[in-house]
Design a protein around this motif. Sequence first.
Motif, PDB file in Angstrom:
ATOM      1  N   PHE A 176       7.876  49.260  65.211  1.00 55.58           N
ATOM      2  CA  PHE A 176       7.861  47.507  64.902  1.00 55.58           C
ATOM      3  C   PHE A 176       8.795  46.787  64.462  1.00 55.58           C
ATOM      4  CE2 PHE A 176       4.419  49.243  62.223  1.00 55.58           C
ATOM      5  CZ  PHE A 176       3.562  48.500  62.023  1.00 55.58           C
ATOM      6  N   ALA A 177      10.506  47.019  65.308  1.00 55.89           N
ATOM      7  CA  ALA A 177      12.211  46.620  65.780  1.00 55.89           C
ATOM      8  C   ALA A 177      10.726  45.583  67.143  1.00 55.89           C
ATOM      9  CB  ALA A 177      12.439  47.575  65.984  1.00 55.89           C
ATOM     10  N   CYS A 178      10.183  46.515  68.393  1.00 57.63           N
ATOM     11  CA  CYS A 178       9.534  45.810  69.415  1.00 57.63           C
ATOM     12  C   CYS A 178       7.894  44.755  68.875  1.00 57.63           C
ATOM     13  CB  CYS A 178       8.807  47.241  69.715  1.00 57.63           C
ATOM     14  SG  CYS A 178       9.984  47.786  70.460  1.00 57.63           S
ATOM     15  N   ILE A 179       7.619  44.997  67.755  1.00 61.26           N
ATOM     16  CA  ILE A 179       6.608  44.343  67.198  1.00 61.26           C
ATOM     17  C   ILE A 179       6.735  42.889  66.453  1.00 61.26           C
ATOM     18  CG2 ILE A 179       4.377  44.269  65.654  1.00 61.26           C
ATOM     19  CD1 ILE A 179       3.718  46.962  65.840  1.00 61.26           C
ATOM     20  N   THR A 180       8.269  42.529  65.874  1.00 56.24           N
ATOM     21  CA  THR A 180       9.191  41.741  65.801  1.00 56.24           C
ATOM     22  C   THR A 180       9.079  41.022  66.321  1.00 56.24           C
ATOM     23  OG1 THR A 180       9.609  43.139  63.066  1.00 56.24           O
ATOM     24  CG2 THR A 180      10.300  40.810  63.998  1.00 56.24           C
ATOM     25  N   ALA A 181       9.791  41.462  67.676  1.00 58.22           N
ATOM     26  CA  ALA A 181      10.235  40.987  68.744  1.00 58.22           C
ATOM     27  C   ALA A 181       9.056  40.343  69.248  1.00 58.22           C
ATOM     28  CB  ALA A 181      10.669  41.866  69.776  1.00 58.22           C
ATOM     29  N   MET A 182       7.642  40.498  69.485  1.00 61.84           N
ATOM     30  CA  MET A 182       6.789  40.263  69.959  1.00 61.84           C
ATOM     31  C   MET A 182       5.923  39.156  69.003  1.00 61.84           C
ATOM     32  SD  MET A 182       4.479  44.092  71.149  1.00 61.84           S
ATOM     33  CE  MET A 182       3.369  43.154  71.249  1.00 61.84           C
ATOM     34  N   VAL A 183       6.115  39.234  67.440  1.00 65.64           N
ATOM     35  CA  VAL A 183       5.400  38.201  66.911  1.00 65.64           C
ATOM     36  C   VAL A 183       6.701  36.805  67.054  1.00 65.64           C
ATOM     37  CG1 VAL A 183       4.858  38.043  64.620  1.00 65.64           C
ATOM     38  CG2 VAL A 183       4.242  40.109  65.303  1.00 65.64           C
ATOM     39  N   LEU A 184       7.598  36.689  67.190  1.00 61.91           N
ATOM     40  CA  LEU A 184       8.157  36.355  67.640  1.00 61.91           C
ATOM     41  C   LEU A 184       7.987  34.757  68.804  1.00 61.91           C
ATOM     42  CD1 LEU A 184      11.972  37.403  66.163  1.00 61.91           C
ATOM     43  CD2 LEU A 184      10.119  35.607  64.649  1.00 61.91           C
ATOM     44  N   LEU A 185       7.368  36.278  69.121  1.00 65.57           N
ATOM     45  CA  LEU A 185       8.153  35.238  71.470  1.00 65.57           C
ATOM     46  C   LEU A 185       6.471  35.361  70.994  1.00 65.57           C
ATOM     47  CD1 LEU A 185       8.295  35.351  73.996  1.00 65.57           C
ATOM     48  CD2 LEU A 185       7.401  37.388  74.508  1.00 65.57           C
ATOM     49  N   PHE A 186       4.616  36.008  70.936  1.00 62.32           N
ATOM     50  CA  PHE A 186       4.150  34.805  71.031  1.00 62.32           C
ATOM     51  C   PHE A 186       4.103  34.203  69.913  1.00 62.32           C
ATOM     52  CE2 PHE A 186       2.756  39.803  71.726  1.00 62.32           C
ATOM     53  CZ  PHE A 186       2.682  39.415  73.456  1.00 62.32           C
ATOM     54  N   THR A 187       4.219  33.666  68.727  1.00 63.55           N
ATOM     55  CA  THR A 187       3.767  32.901  67.691  1.00 63.55           C
ATOM     56  C   THR A 187       4.697  31.950  68.300  1.00 63.55           C
ATOM     57  OG1 THR A 187       3.798  34.272  65.839  1.00 63.55           O
ATOM     58  CG2 THR A 187       4.528  31.494  65.490  1.00 63.55           C
ATOM     59  N   TRP A 188       6.013  31.611  69.077  1.00 67.48           N
ATOM     60  CA  TRP A 188       6.329  29.904  69.833  1.00 67.48           C
ATOM     61  C   TRP A 188       5.917  30.267  71.084  1.00 67.48           C
ATOM     62  CZ3 TRP A 188      10.607  27.531  68.608  1.00 67.48           C
ATOM     63  CH2 TRP A 188      11.289  26.670  69.932  1.00 67.48           C
ATOM     64  N   LEU A 189       5.362  31.230  71.195  1.00 63.92           N
ATOM     65  CA  LEU A 189       4.553  30.575  72.912  1.00 63.92           C
ATOM     66  C   LEU A 189       3.193  30.026  72.478  1.00 63.92           C
ATOM     67  CD1 LEU A 189       4.886  33.696  75.402  1.00 63.92           C
ATOM     68  CD2 LEU A 189       6.176  31.507  75.642  1.00 63.92           C
ATOM     69  N   GLN A 190       2.663  30.525  71.280  1.00 61.25           N
ATOM     70  CA  GLN A 190       1.755  29.600  70.896  1.00 61.25           C
ATOM     71  C   GLN A 190       1.218  28.685  70.560  1.00 61.25           C
ATOM     72  OE1 GLN A 190      -0.970  31.493  68.128  1.00 61.25           O
ATOM     73  NE2 GLN A 190      -3.018  31.296  68.906  1.00 61.25           N
ATOM     74  N   GLU A 191       2.333  28.040  69.313  1.00 60.46           N
ATOM     75  CA  GLU A 191       3.165  27.197  68.597  1.00 60.46           C
ATOM     76  C   GLU A 191       4.037  26.236  68.989  1.00 60.46           C
ATOM     77  OE1 GLU A 191       0.422  26.781  65.531  1.00 60.46           O
ATOM     78  OE2 GLU A 191      -0.241  28.488  66.205  1.00 60.46           O
TER      79      GLU A 191
END
Length: 216
Positions: free
Chosen positions: A35-50
């Motif tokens: 979930f540490a990796c998932i948190t990083a993924m969420v931040l990255l994907f959200t930034w790229l998407q939004e």
Amino acid sequence: MDTNTLLKQKLLSLLLLAGVFAFIYNPWTKFPYTFACITAMVLLFTWLQEKSLGGLNFKSLRLNDVAIILGLFISIEAVADFIVQPAANSFFNEPADYSAFRSIQGNAPKYFKYLLYMWISAAVGEEVFFRAFAFLQLRKIVGNHFVLTVLLSAVLFALPHLYQGAAGLVVTFFFGLVFGAIYLKFKNIWINIIVHGLIDTFFITMAYYGELDYFG
């Protein structure tokens, strides 16, 4: 927005949500690093998407939020411990399986390690994914159907807890509904993170003192 663009947006959100959820079951990372990796993924994907992280609702806390957080923690814990958990145990004729946490009993180093891991993985990681990110993506998929969004996010939240048995799954689904409602109400992921963290801290502390049967 034309229909084709809208469909592409829905498909992208579905793929992002499904892809990050699938990462929970990857064979390479373990608790709490998944979930540490998932948190990083969420931040990255959200930034790229939004092109912004604003949609994840990392808002400042106010002084009166402290009372709200404590009130939520106490009331949720009481309902879970005295109503939901006993009802689930009785219905399935077996308690939730929390045996994975019995090794914490009397082991101070392991207790503090689990506390740290729980705050990283469950409080932060799960709330950032199952509430902030899931709500952001589900809104793009199902629109402003907030009840459906809460239900779907609660289902996603419950599924990785299958190891706790049927009763544990029901209790986790209850927590998912409540956390979803909290996020919907306050739209501040920090409130979710702290409430979730306090609930898990109570659980881990009970495990340390050998009182897991309290939940059975």
